[in-house]
Design a protein around this motif. Structure first.
Motif, short mmCIF file in Angstrom:
data_model
loop_
_atom_site.label_atom_id
_atom_site.label_comp_id
_atom_site.label_asym_id
_atom_site.label_seq_id
_atom_site.Cartn_x
_atom_site.Cartn_y
_atom_site.Cartn_z
N ILE A 41 6.38 -63.16 49.96
CA ILE A 41 5.90 -63.44 51.32
C ILE A 41 4.72 -62.53 51.66
O ILE A 41 3.74 -62.97 52.27
CB ILE A 41 7.04 -63.28 52.34
N THR A 42 4.80 -61.27 51.23
CA THR A 42 3.72 -60.33 51.50
C THR A 42 2.45 -60.72 50.77
O THR A 42 1.34 -60.60 51.31
CB THR A 42 4.15 -58.91 51.11
N LEU A 43 2.58 -61.19 49.54
CA LEU A 43 1.41 -61.62 48.78
C LEU A 43 0.75 -62.85 49.41
O LEU A 43 -0.47 -62.99 49.39
CB LEU A 43 1.79 -61.94 47.34
N LEU A 44 1.55 -63.73 49.98
CA LEU A 44 1.01 -64.96 50.57
C LEU A 44 0.54 -64.76 52.01
O LEU A 44 -0.38 -65.45 52.46
CB LEU A 44 2.07 -66.06 50.53
N ALA A 45 1.19 -63.86 52.73
CA ALA A 45 0.86 -63.65 54.14
C ALA A 45 0.94 -62.17 54.47
O ALA A 45 1.84 -61.73 55.20
CB ALA A 45 1.81 -64.46 55.02
N PRO A 46 0.01 -61.38 53.96
CA PRO A 46 0.11 -59.92 54.14
C PRO A 46 -0.01 -59.47 55.59
O PRO A 46 0.44 -58.37 55.93
CB PRO A 46 -1.07 -59.39 53.30
N THR A 47 -0.61 -60.29 56.45
CA THR A 47 -0.78 -59.89 57.85
C THR A 47 0.16 -60.66 58.78
O THR A 47 -0.06 -60.69 59.99
CB THR A 47 -2.24 -60.12 58.29
N ILE A 101 5.54 -70.56 50.04
CA ILE A 101 4.20 -70.96 50.50
C ILE A 101 4.18 -71.25 52.00
O ILE A 101 3.14 -71.18 52.65
CB ILE A 101 3.71 -72.18 49.69
N ILE A 102 5.34 -71.56 52.58
CA ILE A 102 5.39 -71.88 54.00
C ILE A 102 5.00 -70.67 54.86
O ILE A 102 4.71 -70.82 56.06
CB ILE A 102 6.81 -72.39 54.38
N ALA A 103 4.96 -69.48 54.26
CA ALA A 103 4.50 -68.30 55.00
C ALA A 103 3.04 -68.43 55.42
O ALA A 103 2.62 -67.81 56.41
CB ALA A 103 4.68 -67.04 54.15
N ILE A 104 2.25 -69.22 54.70
CA ILE A 104 0.83 -69.38 55.04
C ILE A 104 0.65 -70.19 56.32
O ILE A 104 -0.02 -69.73 57.25
CB ILE A 104 0.05 -69.98 53.85
N PRO A 105 1.23 -71.40 56.43
CA PRO A 105 1.12 -72.09 57.73
C PRO A 105 1.82 -71.35 58.87
O PRO A 105 1.41 -71.46 60.02
CB PRO A 105 1.75 -73.46 57.46
N LEU A 106 2.88 -70.60 58.56
CA LEU A 106 3.52 -69.79 59.60
C LEU A 106 2.52 -68.80 60.21
O LEU A 106 2.39 -68.68 61.43
CB LEU A 106 4.72 -69.04 59.02
#
Length: 556
Positions: free
Chosen positions: A277-283, A335-340
């Motif tokens: 999750i951190t790699l896909l959405a670090p912020t 990957i859903i962390a990106i649209p989140l």
């Protein structure tokens, strides 16, 4: 440009981008993921197998991603690459991911945010390398992201105006179809029910609070529950297994056992999920905290709960599944962390003039009158946009890490080919990139023999790639055919000329030919004679043996 024209332009721009990337990767370079090609073969079987019927689509995967490809595959007789190179899968995923881009942009337009800010967040989402890759490769991530983003967008609008039409769309359409795309959706359906039920219960004062809350829960989660039960019932009636993904010899549980993969400790599995999750959405965390702080104690502060609850349920489901040893260590599952994060970025800034509700509900919170953001409002938007933009390079870096991205890092063999590089990592990249080239060679050889229908029997554990690549799928007898078991039990009497065999080890232990004839690969099991042995160029793919069925003995 009007709102509608902007969304249409975004859709077609994204569609062309993802379609072009998929063509370049899959048709030009043959970089195809196994699950994507397996879905193509399932859809192809509905149209062009010896026994064409809708149930041939299978019950291991949920059906929507394959069913959408059926119209495209009608072109396979005149353009074989649409099946052989899984380009029908590219068309499917490109359509859905382009739709997801529209939903992300719509979240900003619904809230009256500045166009430049909305387009900046949308562009960072659409051009994220994971989004581009999974918008192009025919996997199930694209439709899942689309349906969940559609549901989240409509539930955010429902939180603002209590319009029942949003509940009908989010639950009755988006979440029901999401379950037909990925099993993760069951967690999102449950989370939506809890979120909507509690919200309605608190709003509907003084009464009938419970009755109104139950009605809204039924609207948002009932169709998803019906889809869950209906798909299980159909699977049980046809295959005898209600949840084949978990109980079948071809499902994830069986694959994990066959591969000999060691399950992580529960804590280790959760740490792996957190790293992905951190790699896909670090912020993700700072944007979420900023959004909560900005909206705290405002009339529509509950909108923050929608993406955190719905998208978050999918992430929690995947984290728990891996930590409990029932799924694989794949970066794409998170990957859903990106649209989140993209959605939170739309909510973490000051609203403009909200879109007008078609039918404002009785229990809608008071509408807050706002003004369009002025030209000098950029300091409130630029930091969030920059934070979200960080996800693009960090995700690209994470996709190059074999520990977390075993399916993505081999893109290096296509993006930066280096034939003179003899390192072990580069060799593995090339083996993964060459996956299914051997199966295409086998299909070409069998096509050249000009065999009649029902001449070759194979299981689709590995054989799906051969069947998908063949110009004559009718020559194959596969497990979805009604007479598969009968012909397997007596190949000579059933008109079978060849058996495609894989080693009786690893996933090969679930191959129907090995279950029926345990010594087939080694000796021919006294029913066939070895004609060809085909070493495999692909990573984690078996060496094939083609056996010619012995003629039945003639007795006086």
């Amino acid at each position: 440009m009007t709102r509608r024209r902007l969304l249409v332009a975004l859709f077609f721009a994204a569609l062309v981008l993802y379609g072009a990337v998929g063509y370049w990767l899959q048709v030009r370079h043959g970089f195809i993921l196994g699950d994507a090609l397996s879905r193509v073969m399932a859809a192809q079987s509905v149209l062009f197998s010896r026994d064409p019927h809708l149930a041939a689509i299978g019950f291991i995967f949920t059906p929507l991603t394959a069913m959408v490809q059926i119209p495209f595959l009608t072109l396979s007789p005149i353009w074989p690459e649409i099946a052989e190179r899984a380009f029908s899968g590219t068309l499917m995923s490109a359509l859905f991911m382009a739709g997801a881009v529209v939903q992300i942009a719509g979240m900003g337009l619904d809230r009256g945010l500045p166009r430049c800010y909305t387009l900046a967040i949308t562009a960072a989402f659409a051009l994220n390398p994971m989004i581009v890759f999974y918008g192009a490769n025919g996997m199930s991530e694209a439709p899942f992201i689309f349906f969940m983003s559609w549901a989240v967008r409509r539930l955010i609008m429902w939180m603002v105006d209590d319009d029942v039409h949003h509940l009908v769309t989010a639950g009755g359409i988006a979440m029901g179809l999401a379950y037909l795309t990925r099993y993760d959706a069951v967690a999102c359906i449950a989370a939506a029910g809890v979120l909507v039920g509690v919200t309605t219960y608190r709003r509907a004062t003084p009464s009938p609070r419970i009755r109104r809350a139950l009605l809204d829960v039924l609207l948002v989660s009932g169709p998803g529950l019906a889809t869950f039960l209906g798909w299980a019932a159909i699977s049980w009636l046809i295959t005898g297994e209600a949840f084949a993904q978990f109980t079948s010899q071809y499902g994830n549980t069986a694959i994990l056992e066959q591969s000999g993969a060691s399950a992580p400790s529960f804590g280790g599995g959760l740490l792996f999920a957190l790293a992905c999750i951190t790699l896909l959405a670090p912020t993700l965390v700072p944007i979420a905290m900023w959004g909560v702080a900005r909206r705290w104690d405002t009339p529509n502060w509950q909108v923050m709960l929608v993406p955190l609850g719905i998208y978050g349920a999918a992430l929690a489901f995947q984290a728990y599944s891996y930590a409990s040893g029932s799924t694989f260590p794949f970066l794409r599952f998170y990957i859903i962390a990106i649209p989140l994060t993209a959605c939170l970025a739309m909510l973490a800034v000051p609203d403009g003039v909200l879109v007008e509700a078609r039918r404002r509900g009785r229990y809608a919170p008071p509408r807050v009158e706002t003004q369009p953001p002025g030209r000098r409002a950029w300091p409130a938007y630029a930091p969030v946009a920059l934070l979200f933009a960080v996800t693009v390079p960090v995700t690209a870096w994470g996709m190059g890490m074999p520990r977390y991205a075993p399916q993505e890092y081999a893109l290096g063999a296509v993006l930066s080919p280096d034939p003179d590089n003899v390192t072990e990592r580069k060799a593995l990249e090339h083996r993964i990139a060459a996956t299914f080239s051997t199966e295409r060679t086998i299909a070409d050889y069998l096509d050249s023999l000009d065999l009649p229908d029902s001449s070759v029997i194979t299981d689709t554990v590995y054989g799906f790639a051969v069947v998908a690549a063949s110009e004559d799928p009718n020559m194959f007898v596969i497990p979805s055919d009604d007479d598969f078991t009968e012909r397997l039990n007596d190949p000579a009497a059933g008109g079978i000329r060849y058996l495609l065999a894989v080693p009786n080890e690893g996933r090969g232990v679930s191959d129907a030919l090995n279950l029926r004839y345990p010594t087939l690969y080694e000796t021919g099991a006294d029913i066939a004679t070895l004609e060809l042995e085909i070493p495999n160029d692909g990573d984690s793919q078996p060496d094939w043996r083609l056996y010619r069925v012995n003629e039945p003995a003639v007795t006086d």
